[in-house]
Design a protein around this motif. Structure first.
Motif, PDB file in Angstrom:
ATOM      1  N   LEU A  39       0.792  -1.353   0.090  1.00 20.78           N
ATOM      2  CA  LEU A  39      -0.074  -0.129   0.053  1.00 20.78           C
ATOM      3  C   LEU A  39       1.082   1.164  -0.079  1.00 20.78           C
ATOM      4  CD1 LEU A  39      -2.310  -1.099   2.684  1.00 20.78           C
ATOM      5  CD2 LEU A  39      -2.687  -1.334   0.253  1.00 20.78           C
ATOM      6  N   VAL A  40       0.504   2.164  -0.818  1.00 24.02           N
ATOM      7  CA  VAL A  40       1.229   3.679  -0.653  1.00 24.02           C
ATOM      8  C   VAL A  40       0.062   4.656  -0.360  1.00 24.02           C
ATOM      9  CG1 VAL A  40       2.466   4.913  -2.137  1.00 24.02           C
ATOM     10  CG2 VAL A  40       2.507   2.631  -2.421  1.00 24.02           C
ATOM     11  N   THR A  41       0.483   5.536   0.420  1.00 21.28           N
ATOM     12  CA  THR A  41      -0.327   6.468   0.903  1.00 21.28           C
ATOM     13  C   THR A  41       0.267   7.931   0.573  1.00 21.28           C
ATOM     14  OG1 THR A  41       0.736   7.173   2.964  1.00 21.28           O
ATOM     15  CG2 THR A  41      -0.929   5.207   3.038  1.00 21.28           C
ATOM     16  N   PRO A  42      -0.774   9.080   0.561  1.00 19.04           N
ATOM     17  CA  PRO A  42      -0.101  10.198   0.032  1.00 19.04           C
ATOM     18  C   PRO A  42       0.145  11.132   1.470  1.00 19.04           C
ATOM     19  CG  PRO A  42      -2.589  10.363  -0.055  1.00 19.04           C
ATOM     20  CD  PRO A  42      -2.064   8.980   0.289  1.00 19.04           C
ATOM     21  N   ALA A  43      -0.240  10.637   2.660  1.00 22.40           N
ATOM     22  CA  ALA A  43      -0.076  11.284   3.949  1.00 22.40           C
ATOM     23  C   ALA A  43      -0.117  10.193   4.926  1.00 22.40           C
ATOM     24  CB  ALA A  43      -1.153  12.065   4.102  1.00 22.40           C
ATOM     25  N   ILE A  99       1.486  -6.527   5.601  1.00 22.21           N
ATOM     26  CA  ILE A  99       1.426  -5.966   4.156  1.00 22.21           C
ATOM     27  C   ILE A  99       2.372  -4.842   4.354  1.00 22.21           C
ATOM     28  CG2 ILE A  99      -0.861  -4.776   4.181  1.00 22.21           C
ATOM     29  CD1 ILE A  99      -0.954  -5.824   1.475  1.00 22.21           C
ATOM     30  N   PRO A 100       3.257  -4.790   3.523  1.00 25.48           N
ATOM     31  CA  PRO A 100       3.980  -3.343   3.701  1.00 25.48           C
ATOM     32  C   PRO A 100       3.444  -2.171   3.245  1.00 25.48           C
ATOM     33  CG  PRO A 100       4.793  -4.886   1.921  1.00 25.48           C
ATOM     34  CD  PRO A 100       3.644  -5.387   2.455  1.00 25.48           C
ATOM     35  N   VAL A 101       3.768  -1.243   3.744  1.00 24.39           N
ATOM     36  CA  VAL A 101       3.124   0.330   3.744  1.00 24.39           C
ATOM     37  C   VAL A 101       4.188   1.294   3.315  1.00 24.39           C
ATOM     38  CG1 VAL A 101       1.696   2.037   4.628  1.00 24.39           C
ATOM     39  CG2 VAL A 101       1.420  -0.306   5.263  1.00 24.39           C
ATOM     40  N   LEU A 102       4.041   1.985   2.121  1.00 25.80           N
ATOM     41  CA  LEU A 102       5.131   2.888   1.947  1.00 25.80           C
ATOM     42  C   LEU A 102       4.006   4.574   2.278  1.00 25.80           C
ATOM     43  CD1 LEU A 102       7.449   4.350   0.612  1.00 25.80           C
ATOM     44  CD2 LEU A 102       6.422   3.903  -1.669  1.00 25.80           C
ATOM     45  N   MET A 103       4.401   5.154   3.330  1.00 27.02           N
ATOM     46  CA  MET A 103       3.584   6.101   3.694  1.00 27.02           C
ATOM     47  C   MET A 103       4.188   7.525   3.480  1.00 27.02           C
ATOM     48  SD  MET A 103       1.803   6.510   7.474  1.00 27.02           S
ATOM     49  CE  MET A 103       1.028   4.823   7.261  1.00 27.02           C
ATOM     50  N   GLY A 104       3.229   8.429   3.049  1.00 29.28           N
ATOM     51  CA  GLY A 104       3.638   9.650   2.537  1.00 29.28           C
ATOM     52  C   GLY A 104       3.984  10.780   3.785  1.00 29.28           C
ATOM     53  N   ALA A 105       5.085  11.206   3.600  1.00 31.21           N
ATOM     54  CA  ALA A 105       5.304  12.327   4.724  1.00 31.21           C
ATOM     55  C   ALA A 105       6.294  13.471   3.817  1.00 31.21           C
ATOM     56  CB  ALA A 105       6.210  11.692   5.517  1.00 31.21           C
ATOM     57  N   LEU A 106       6.206  14.651   4.438  1.00 37.39           N
ATOM     58  CA  LEU A 106       7.075  15.588   3.848  1.00 37.39           C
ATOM     59  C   LEU A 106       8.141  16.170   4.805  1.00 37.39           C
ATOM     60  CD1 LEU A 106       7.814  17.507   1.452  1.00 37.39           C
ATOM     61  CD2 LEU A 106       6.073  19.220   2.296  1.00 37.39           C
ATOM     62  N   THR A 107       7.503  16.705   6.059  1.00 28.35           N
ATOM     63  CA  THR A 107       8.424  17.401   7.121  1.00 28.35           C
ATOM     64  C   THR A 107       8.923  16.193   8.122  1.00 28.35           C
ATOM     65  OG1 THR A 107       6.635  17.462   8.599  1.00 28.35           O
ATOM     66  CG2 THR A 107       6.683  19.032   7.203  1.00 28.35           C
ATOM     67  N   ALA A 155       6.312   5.702  13.004  1.00 28.87           N
ATOM     68  CA  ALA A 155       5.602   5.182  14.347  1.00 28.87           C
ATOM     69  C   ALA A 155       4.341   4.563  13.915  1.00 28.87           C
ATOM     70  CB  ALA A 155       5.184   6.646  15.201  1.00 28.87           C
ATOM     71  N   ARG A 156       3.759   4.644  12.648  1.00 21.74           N
ATOM     72  CA  ARG A 156       2.772   3.966  12.119  1.00 21.74           C
ATOM     73  C   ARG A 156       3.262   2.648  11.381  1.00 21.74           C
ATOM     74  NH1 ARG A 156       1.397   9.223  12.489  1.00 21.74           N
ATOM     75  NH2 ARG A 156      -0.900   9.859  13.011  1.00 21.74           N
ATOM     76  N   GLY A 157       4.295   2.278  11.427  1.00 14.62           N
ATOM     77  CA  GLY A 157       5.020   0.923  10.865  1.00 14.62           C
ATOM     78  C   GLY A 157       5.285   1.048   9.501  1.00 14.62           C
ATOM     79  N   ALA A 158       5.418   2.399   8.761  1.00 15.73           N
ATOM     80  CA  ALA A 158       5.813   2.286   7.459  1.00 15.73           C
ATOM     81  C   ALA A 158       7.272   1.809   7.314  1.00 15.73           C
ATOM     82  CB  ALA A 158       6.016   3.776   6.876  1.00 15.73           C
ATOM     83  N   CYS A 159       7.365   0.923   6.128  1.00 19.73           N
ATOM     84  CA  CYS A 159       8.784   0.441   5.765  1.00 19.73           C
ATOM     85  C   CYS A 159       9.408   1.262   5.149  1.00 19.73           C
ATOM     86  CB  CYS A 159       8.341  -0.955   4.947  1.00 19.73           C
ATOM     87  SG  CYS A 159       8.077  -0.889   3.345  1.00 19.73           S
ATOM     88  N   ALA A 160       8.777   2.295   4.628  1.00 18.63           N
ATOM     89  CA  ALA A 160       9.679   3.442   3.899  1.00 18.63           C
ATOM     90  C   ALA A 160       8.944   4.645   3.802  1.00 18.63           C
ATOM     91  CB  ALA A 160      10.360   2.921   2.576  1.00 18.63           C
ATOM     92  N   VAL A 161       9.534   5.832   3.666  1.00 20.98           N
ATOM     93  CA  VAL A 161       8.826   7.040   3.594  1.00 20.98           C
ATOM     94  C   VAL A 161       8.728   7.597   2.253  1.00 20.98           C
ATOM     95  CG1 VAL A 161       8.867   9.431   4.254  1.00 20.98           C
ATOM     96  CG2 VAL A 161       9.476   7.774   5.920  1.00 20.98           C
ATOM     97  N   LYS A 162       7.427   7.731   1.658  1.00 24.51           N
ATOM     98  CA  LYS A 162       7.388   8.289   0.327  1.00 24.51           C
ATOM     99  C   LYS A 162       7.515   9.803   0.655  1.00 24.51           C
ATOM    100  CE  LYS A 162       3.416   9.285  -2.606  1.00 24.51           C
ATOM    101  NZ  LYS A 162       2.032   8.895  -2.933  1.00 24.51           N
ATOM    102  N   VAL A 206      11.620   7.328  -0.439  1.00 27.00           N
ATOM    103  CA  VAL A 206      11.027   7.194  -2.003  1.00 27.00           C
ATOM    104  C   VAL A 206      10.548   8.376  -2.655  1.00 27.00           C
ATOM    105  CG1 VAL A 206       9.812   5.850  -3.527  1.00 27.00           C
ATOM    106  CG2 VAL A 206      11.029   4.745  -1.686  1.00 27.00           C
ATOM    107  N   PRO A 207      11.323   9.578  -3.152  1.00 25.13           N
ATOM    108  CA  PRO A 207      10.639  10.560  -3.604  1.00 25.13           C
ATOM    109  C   PRO A 207       9.782  10.473  -4.551  1.00 25.13           C
ATOM    110  CG  PRO A 207      13.188  11.018  -3.176  1.00 25.13           C
ATOM    111  CD  PRO A 207      12.794   9.597  -3.147  1.00 25.13           C
ATOM    112  N   VAL A 208       8.420  11.079  -4.535  1.00 30.66           N
ATOM    113  CA  VAL A 208       7.543  10.991  -5.621  1.00 30.66           C
ATOM    114  C   VAL A 208       6.991  12.512  -5.798  1.00 30.66           C
ATOM    115  CG1 VAL A 208       5.026  10.044  -5.887  1.00 30.66           C
ATOM    116  CG2 VAL A 208       6.782   8.758  -4.596  1.00 30.66           C
ATOM    117  N   GLY A 209       6.621  12.780  -6.912  1.00 27.05           N
ATOM    118  CA  GLY A 209       5.931  13.869  -7.514  1.00 27.05           C
ATOM    119  C   GLY A 209       6.995  14.886  -8.224  1.00 27.05           C
ATOM    120  N   GLY A 210       6.872  14.918  -9.627  1.00 27.93           N
ATOM    121  CA  GLY A 210       7.576  15.698 -10.442  1.00 27.93           C
ATOM    122  C   GLY A 210       9.065  15.259 -10.730  1.00 27.93           C
ATOM    123  N   VAL A 211       8.980  13.898 -10.582  1.00 28.80           N
ATOM    124  CA  VAL A 211      10.532  13.174 -10.668  1.00 28.80           C
ATOM    125  C   VAL A 211      10.492  12.785 -12.382  1.00 28.80           C
ATOM    126  CG1 VAL A 211      11.884  11.387 -10.240  1.00 28.80           C
ATOM    127  CG2 VAL A 211      10.253  12.231  -8.301  1.00 28.80           C
TER     128      VAL A 211
END
Length: 209
Positions: free
Chosen positions: A87-91, A104-112, A121-128, A153-158
């Motif tokens: 699963l991949v989240t935007p936030a 199930i692995p989660v790639l969780m969206g974050a910026l700051t 803390a929410r168990g993301a295996c990597a940070v989007k 994992v940078p996402v957006g305008g790549v």
């Protein structure tokens, strides 16, 4: 499935988002044919769950086909039921460990920095890192100092150039949507998609254009 190990090896996550479910499925299958193995189907695509289900059926149980734009635990549960392997989240999204498949692995969206800690803390295996275009590769480089162990994992305008620069700055992988997929998931030319896929594969491998 160890998503993190796969991202470290492949270094590219394709993001399929379109308006035509049939074209979206063809896009997924074409990307896989071109050697781009990790593919996320955005839930904003009409009938995205069917696209995921059919892609997994066509590509096999080990296929790295995940669901993107997962905004709620209910989204996650439906995606897992359809066969999404990650699963991949935007936030930041709570409750994804209760999707019926807690491992199930989660790639969780974050910026700051605060959001990055929240994703971990929410168990993301990597940070989007999203939207990556807001800070660019220099922002990623700044984050590497306080978060040296975090897989980003940078996402957006790549685009092709940015993909290589992010990887050089320590990204585990890059997530690429429209610069790679173009209009293929709306019914566009698949030969052009193949050409873009080849260009991104060369960039990821560090080959000269």
């Amino acid at each position: 499935m160890n998503l993190l190990d796969s991202l470290r090896a492949l270094r590219l996550l394709a993001i399929v988002r379109g308006t035509d479910p049939g074209a979206a499925l063809r896009t997924v299958l074409t990307l896989a044919e071109e050697g781009i193995e990790a593919i996320e189907v955005s839930l904003t695509t009409p009938d995205a769950l069917t696209v995921i289900e059919q892609a997994r059926a066509a590509l096999g149980p080990e296929a790295l086909v995940g669901a993107g734009t997962v905004r709620t635990a209910a989204d996650g549960a439906r995606a897992v039921a359809a066969g999404a392997s990650y699963l991949v989240t935007p936030a930041l999204v709570d409750g994804l460990r209760s999707t019926g498949s807690p491992e199930i692995p989660v790639l969780m969206g974050a910026l700051t920095p605060t959001e990055i800690e929240g994703a971990l803390a929410r168990g993301a295996c990597a940070v989007k890192l999203f939207p990556g275009s807001l800070g660019g590769p220099r922002y990623l480089r700044a984050l590497r100092d306080p978060f040296p162990e975090v897989p980003f994992v940078p996402v957006g305008g790549v685009d092709v150039a940015a993909a290589r620069e992010y990887l050089d700055q320590g990204a585990t992988a890059v997530g690429v949507g429209s610069p790679l997929v173009g209009d293929a998931a709306d019914g566009g030319d698949l030969d052009e998609l193949r050409a873009r896929a080849a260009e991104f594969r060369r960039a990821i491998a560090g080959e000269a254009r």
